[in-house]
Design an enzyme around this catalytic site. Structure first.
Site, short mmCIF file in Angstrom:
data_model
loop_
_atom_site.label_atom_id
_atom_site.label_comp_id
_atom_site.label_asym_id
_atom_site.label_seq_id
_atom_site.Cartn_x
_atom_site.Cartn_y
_atom_site.Cartn_z
N HIS A 1 0.97 -1.20 -0.15
CA HIS A 1 0.06 0.01 -0.01
C HIS A 1 0.86 1.12 0.01
O HIS A 1 1.92 1.24 0.62
CB HIS A 1 -0.78 0.13 1.18
CG HIS A 1 -1.60 -1.14 1.57
ND1 HIS A 1 -1.18 -2.13 2.41
CD2 HIS A 1 -3.18 -1.08 1.63
CE1 HIS A 1 -2.19 -2.76 2.55
NE2 HIS A 1 -3.39 -2.62 2.15
N ASP B 1 2.29 1.96 3.40
CA ASP B 1 3.38 1.33 3.79
C ASP B 1 4.87 1.47 3.64
O ASP B 1 5.64 1.11 4.25
CB ASP B 1 3.29 -0.29 3.36
CG ASP B 1 2.12 -0.70 3.19
OD1 ASP B 1 1.20 -0.47 4.13
OD2 ASP B 1 1.79 -1.62 2.50
N HIS C 1 -10.48 -14.18 5.59
CA HIS C 1 -11.63 -13.53 5.16
C HIS C 1 -12.92 -14.43 4.91
O HIS C 1 -13.94 -14.18 5.38
CB HIS C 1 -11.56 -12.20 3.93
CG HIS C 1 -10.41 -11.41 4.10
ND1 HIS C 1 -10.41 -10.38 3.31
CD2 HIS C 1 -9.78 -11.00 5.35
CE1 HIS C 1 -9.24 -9.83 3.77
NE2 HIS C 1 -9.05 -10.02 5.02
N ASP D 1 -0.34 -12.39 3.15
CA ASP D 1 -1.03 -11.44 3.89
C ASP D 1 -1.29 -11.93 5.28
O ASP D 1 -2.13 -12.11 5.86
CB ASP D 1 -2.54 -10.99 3.34
CG ASP D 1 -2.97 -9.83 3.75
OD1 ASP D 1 -2.28 -9.19 4.72
OD2 ASP D 1 -3.97 -9.26 3.39
#
Ligand code: XUL
Ligand code: CO
Length: 436
Positions: A100, A103, A270, A338
């Protein structure tokens, strides 16, 4: 000259299943050919910049536990962080990374300053990619950490936040394009609500769709060849996230005419939060023609929270990669870790060991999945189960050659009286266990 952050540790070698060296691969041999393709080209591993280099080990009850030499700094520290990051990619032999904007660059006092900082780091990354051969799997915008995004990014009630988000996404798409990124990801970290009492859902859907349409238009305008990926998640940070799961996102894409432009980045944790298995989300995305990439991690099954742990459950990975292989494997996508360390794992070596374990677990899963595919271990029973549909009469029903009343007539005429057949679940589970 290296940074010395990882001491004298050099490139992690493949030593085979019997190795007891914690700094070696036991199953991930990038050159091993699996189903006609090198393992590295199947798995396409990526390191997530945020968890490994930006996250500081905090939890809701306490702050930073890690002590990294690049914390609390401006551009010089951001570059040191990049130096260490690329050293780690090389040591691991990870071909890709993901990031990102927040980051990698210091936040500026204005948007323009933040954008310039990002551009400076992107130039620095471009040189590092050139030197190391490491590539960018995807870039993305952090539209959830800064307080300006607390009520949403594209779904914010304030149009200025929508505009700020659009400008941020543009700068991150430019960065991704410049670095040869193979995908661009949108995870709607604040695109949802805390309470419906203050939320106009229908406006917010329209806003979110407008942003996604602009992203797709801009992709074509700049000639970005990668995929645009949405990452579903049901809750956290908001109580309800609009991109709840693959099915929900697909409905949204269809409503706004985006289903041929956008694919899915599916994350293991998720899926679990949404009450699904990982393989369910993968199989559904593949069925709907929107499978793109995966975020690899594992949730703690007791905590009910997105714990983003490194994977270590081979049977789960085998079923996940089985779906990936059945979907034809990755094209632009890959396996992005992740995943973050536990906050007590404070040593630099822990970062390496976590990735080594994760990569080995994925490699074992992939190899088990490939053997199941090659043997037709699950496909043959599946074909048998649906064999009735190959008959001409059944095909006619499926093609719509009979109406409801014609079929009803036929059932009585031919005295059709179906005999139930076993679903053989335990038999199939035992087959899977032979491979893992
Ligand atoms: C959050 C999450 C993000 C996305 C990128 O749960 O998975 O890190 O992957 O924004
Ligand atoms: Co993710």
């Amino acid at each position: 000259m290296g940074t010395g952050f990882f001491g004298t540790i050099e490139k992690i070698p493949f030593k085979g299943a019997d190795s007891t060296d914690p700094l070696s691969y036991r199953f991930y041999d990038p050159d091993e050919v699996v189903m006609g393709k090198r393992m590295e080209d199947h798995l396409r591993f990526a390191v997530a910049y945020w968890h490994s280099f930006a996250w500081e080990g905090g939890d809701p009850f306490g702050g930073r536990t890690f002590d990294r030499p690049w914390y609390d700094g401006e551009m010089d520290k951001a570059k040191l962080k990049a130096d260490v990051a690329f050293e780690m990619f090389k040591i691991l032999g990870a071909p890709y990374y993901c990031f990102h904007d927040a980051d990698v660059r210091p936040e500026g006092r204005t948007f323009a300053e933040s954008r310039k900082n990002l551009e400076e780091i992107v130039d620095y990354f471009a040189r590092k990619q050139e030197e190391t051969g490491v590539k960018l799997l995807w870039g993305t915008a952090n539209l959830f950490s800064n307080r300006r995004f607390m009520s949403g990014a594209s779904t914010n009630p304030d149009p200025d936040v929508f505009a700020y988000s659009a400008a941020t996404i543009k700068s991150c798409m430019d960065a991704t394009m410049k670095l040869g990124g193979e995908n661009y990801v949108l995870w709607g970290g604040r695109e949802g609500y805390e309470t419906l009492l203050n939320t106009d859902m229908s406006r917010e859907f329209d806003q979110m769709a407008r942003m996604l349409h602009m992203v797709v238009d801009y992709k074509h305008k700049i000639g970005f060849k990668g995929a645009i990926l949405v990452e579903p998640k049901p809750q956290e940070p908001t109580k309800h996230q609009y991109d709840f799961d693959v099915a929900t996102v697909y409905g949204f894409l269809r409503k706004y005419g985006l289903e041929n432009e956008v694919k899915m980045n599916i994350e293991q944790g998720h899926a679990i939060l949404a009450g699904h298995t990982f393989e369910h989300e993968l199989a559904l995305a593949s069925t709907l023609g929107i499978f793109g990439s995966i975020d690899m991690n594992r949730n703690d099954y007791q905590s009910g929270w997105d714990t983003d742990q490194f994977p270590n459950n081979v049977p789960e990975m085998a079923l996940a990669y089985y779906q990936v292989l059945k979907a034809g494997g990755f094209t632009t996508g890959g396996t992005n870790f992740d995943a973050k360390l536990r906050r007590q794992s404070i040593d630099p070596e822990d970062l390496l060991i976590a990735h080594i374990g994760g990569m080995d677990c994925c490699a074992r899963g992939l190899k088990a999945a490939a053997r199941m595919v090659e043997d037709g271990a699950l496909q043959k029973p599946l074909d048998e189960r649906y064999a009735g549909w190959a008959k001409p009469e059944a095909q006619k029903m499926l093609k719509g050659e009979y109406s409801l009343d014609q079929i009803a007539e036929k059932v009585e005429r031919d005295n059709i009286n179906p005999e139930p057949r076993s679903g053989r679940q335990e038999y199939l589970e035992n087959i899977v266990n032979r491979y893992v």
